[in-house]
Scaffold this motif. Structure first.
Motif, short mmCIF file in Angstrom:
data_model
loop_
_atom_site.label_atom_id
_atom_site.label_comp_id
_atom_site.label_asym_id
_atom_site.label_seq_id
_atom_site.Cartn_x
_atom_site.Cartn_y
_atom_site.Cartn_z
N TYR A 28 0.81 -1.23 0.00
CA TYR A 28 0.00 0.00 0.00
C TYR A 28 0.84 1.27 0.00
O TYR A 28 1.99 1.27 0.47
CB TYR A 28 -0.98 -0.05 1.18
CG TYR A 28 -1.84 -1.30 1.07
CD1 TYR A 28 -2.79 -1.42 0.06
CD2 TYR A 28 -1.62 -2.40 1.90
CE1 TYR A 28 -3.53 -2.59 -0.11
CE2 TYR A 28 -2.36 -3.58 1.74
CZ TYR A 28 -3.30 -3.66 0.73
OH TYR A 28 -4.02 -4.82 0.55
N PHE A 84 -2.30 -8.14 2.66
CA PHE A 84 -3.74 -8.27 2.87
C PHE A 84 -4.00 -9.72 3.29
O PHE A 84 -3.70 -10.64 2.54
CB PHE A 84 -4.43 -7.95 1.54
CG PHE A 84 -5.91 -7.73 1.61
CD1 PHE A 84 -6.48 -6.86 2.52
CD2 PHE A 84 -6.76 -8.37 0.69
CE1 PHE A 84 -7.85 -6.65 2.56
CE2 PHE A 84 -8.12 -8.15 0.71
CZ PHE A 84 -8.67 -7.29 1.65
N TRP A 138 -9.40 -2.70 7.54
CA TRP A 138 -9.77 -1.62 6.62
C TRP A 138 -11.19 -1.19 7.00
O TRP A 138 -11.94 -2.00 7.56
CB TRP A 138 -9.77 -2.12 5.18
CG TRP A 138 -8.42 -2.40 4.61
CD1 TRP A 138 -7.75 -3.59 4.68
CD2 TRP A 138 -7.60 -1.51 3.87
NE1 TRP A 138 -6.55 -3.48 4.03
CE2 TRP A 138 -6.42 -2.21 3.52
CE3 TRP A 138 -7.72 -0.18 3.45
CZ2 TRP A 138 -5.39 -1.64 2.78
CZ3 TRP A 138 -6.69 0.39 2.72
CH2 TRP A 138 -5.54 -0.32 2.39
N GLN A 141 -16.37 -2.36 3.45
CA GLN A 141 -16.26 -2.25 2.00
C GLN A 141 -17.55 -1.79 1.33
O GLN A 141 -18.63 -2.29 1.64
CB GLN A 141 -15.85 -3.63 1.45
CG GLN A 141 -14.62 -4.20 2.15
CD GLN A 141 -13.34 -3.48 1.78
OE1 GLN A 141 -12.88 -3.60 0.64
NE2 GLN A 141 -12.75 -2.73 2.70
N ARG A 161 -13.26 -4.66 -10.51
CA ARG A 161 -11.93 -4.87 -9.92
C ARG A 161 -12.04 -5.74 -8.66
O ARG A 161 -12.86 -5.47 -7.79
CB ARG A 161 -11.33 -3.51 -9.57
CG ARG A 161 -9.95 -3.57 -8.93
CD ARG A 161 -9.99 -3.35 -7.44
NE ARG A 161 -8.72 -3.67 -6.80
CZ ARG A 161 -8.46 -3.43 -5.52
NH1 ARG A 161 -9.35 -2.83 -4.76
NH2 ARG A 161 -7.31 -3.77 -5.00
N TYR A 163 -9.71 -7.98 -5.48
CA TYR A 163 -8.40 -8.03 -4.80
C TYR A 163 -8.10 -9.36 -4.14
O TYR A 163 -7.05 -9.52 -3.53
CB TYR A 163 -8.26 -6.88 -3.80
CG TYR A 163 -9.40 -6.72 -2.80
CD1 TYR A 163 -9.82 -7.77 -2.00
CD2 TYR A 163 -10.01 -5.48 -2.64
CE1 TYR A 163 -10.84 -7.61 -1.08
CE2 TYR A 163 -11.04 -5.29 -1.71
CZ TYR A 163 -11.45 -6.36 -0.95
OH TYR A 163 -12.46 -6.20 -0.03
N ALA A 183 -4.15 -2.58 -5.35
CA ALA A 183 -4.63 -1.25 -4.95
C ALA A 183 -3.82 -0.14 -5.62
O ALA A 183 -4.39 0.86 -6.11
CB ALA A 183 -4.55 -1.12 -3.43
N THR A 200 -14.46 -1.60 -2.38
CA THR A 200 -13.33 -1.37 -1.48
C THR A 200 -13.74 -0.35 -0.42
O THR A 200 -14.90 0.06 -0.35
CB THR A 200 -12.06 -0.96 -2.27
OG1 THR A 200 -10.95 -0.90 -1.38
CG2 THR A 200 -12.19 0.38 -2.97
N SER A 201 -12.78 0.03 0.41
CA SER A 201 -13.09 0.96 1.51
C SER A 201 -13.11 2.41 1.02
O SER A 201 -12.55 2.72 -0.04
CB SER A 201 -12.01 0.83 2.58
OG SER A 201 -10.75 1.09 2.00
N THR A 204 -9.42 3.44 0.44
CA THR A 204 -8.81 3.14 -0.87
C THR A 204 -9.47 3.97 -1.97
O THR A 204 -8.82 4.34 -2.93
CB THR A 204 -8.87 1.62 -1.14
OG1 THR A 204 -8.12 0.97 -0.11
CG2 THR A 204 -8.31 1.25 -2.49
N1 PCA Z 1 -8.40 -1.58 0.38
C1 PCA Z 1 -7.53 -2.59 -0.16
C2 PCA Z 1 -7.93 -3.83 0.53
C3 PCA Z 1 -9.24 -3.57 1.18
C4 PCA Z 1 -9.39 -2.10 1.08
O1 PCA Z 1 -10.25 -1.44 1.66
C5 PCA Z 1 -7.72 -2.75 -1.64
O2 PCA Z 1 -8.71 -2.24 -2.19
O3 PCA Z 1 -6.92 -3.42 -2.27
#
Ligand code: PCA
Length: 319
Positions: A28, A84, A138, A141, A161, A163, A183, A200-201, A204
């Motif tokens: 990250y 992760f 995180w 989501q 997308r 992960y 990411a 995702t969060s 991100t």
């Molecule tokens: N962000 C990372 C993992 C989970 C998140 O919230 C991503 O999107 O890869």
């Protein structure tokens, strides 16, 4: 005088002989709160060990690609690293339970899930000569798209997308077309049209400037996945007791600080998405019901095919 100089020289020598420089890879980027948190962890370890353990964080997959970080720590190429956790779902589904849709959707349940996972994961990692130091969640989501999504039907055919394997399965069951993208590569994948939606969060979303390529965000809060920091067992074992204690204390502090940062980010980063022009809308009941059904299907599958370790975590979590 001579004696003094000699003693000072020896002291300097022994400090150098003891000092260890550790490279710590993470997938990250620099602005991500996890990265900020592990840099503080590194500072605390340096300080508490009087410089004996000097950790340098290498962000955004610059030292090793995400998929290689765990094995790089295992083989001793680096002593410590972050990744992760549910990325290891292919090794054992027990690592992926924090990415099981709607199993644990609040911070409280995510903490309970981590407490249930931790002893089991500690055993699994010990078989590979690895020790888990700490794990940080995180934010929950949510769904990023270019139109409002009213039901699972609206996800059909979207290039999506993913992960990890769990999200890939989830997206496929929703009728979307999942594609694995790291990411750090999100903006590029959207810019080239490889993907057009993601889950995702808000963290991100902000770190990848989601407003440049998506217009709508809805916090479906389907799961609360985690990062994991691991250390190589033999490197750890070779440390003096004070350094071991210092690392364990800094790890416990990092876990606590990280979860607090995460919870705080859920609100602040969602606001930033809105400030940058994205439409934030609450998920419809129909969408949540549809996504929950997919989660149930995945759970049934997991209960039928999951490893003994997976079932142990699930059992403990349900207590
Ligand atoms: N962000 C990372 C993992 C989970 C998140 O919230 C991503 O999107 O890869």
């Amino acid at each position: 005088m001579m004696k003094f100089v000699l003693a000072a020289g020896l002291a300097a020598l022994s400090t150098t002989a003891w000092a260890q420089s550790w490279d710590m890879p993470t997938p990250y980027g620099d602005t991500v709160f996890h990265t900020i948190n592990i840099r503080t962890f590194a500072d605390e370890v340096r300080e508490a060990t009087g410089g004996k353990v000097d950790i340098t964080v290498h962000s955004a997959g610059s030292l090793f690609p995400h998929g290689e970080i765990k094995n790089a720590v295992r083989s001793g190429q680096v002593p410590i690293g972050e990744f992760f956790m549910s990325q290891l779902v292919n090794e054992d589904a027990a690592y992926g339970l924090d990415s099981q849709p709607f199993l644990a959707t609040s911070y409280q349940d995510a903490t309970r899930l981590w407490n249930a996972q931790k002893p089991v994961i500690t055993e699994l990692l010990a078989e590979q000569g690895l020790i888990p130091l700490f794990s940080v969640a995180w934010p929950p989501q949510g769904l990023y798209t270019n139109k409002e999504i009213a039901s699972v039907d609206d996800l059909k055919g979207l290039r999506f997308r993913a992960y990890n394997a769990a999200l890939e399965e989830f997206a496929a069951l929703a009728g979307a077309a999942p594609i694995q993208v790291e990411a750090a590569d999100i903006p590029q994948a959207f810019a080239t049209g490889q993907v057009e939606s993601m889950m995702t969060s808000p963290s991100t979303g902000v770190s990848s400037t989601a407003w440049d390529f998506t217009s709508h965000y809805t916090p479906v809060n389907a799961w609360v996945p985690k990062n994991l920091v691991v250390i190589n067992q033999s490197v750890f074992d070779a440390l003096d007791q004070d350094s071991k204690d210092a690392i364990m204390a800094a790890a416990a502090a990092a876990e606590q600080r990280g979860w607090a940062m995460s919870e705080e980010e859920t609100g602040t980063q969602t606001s930033l998405l809105a400030d940058n022009g994205m439409t934030i809308y609450p998920p419809s009941d129909e969408l949540i019901t549809g996504l929950r059904l997919i989660g149930e299907e995945m759970l049934v599958n997991l209960q039928a095919n999951g490893s003994e370790a997976t079932l142990r975590v699930l059992e403990e979590f349900k207590k």
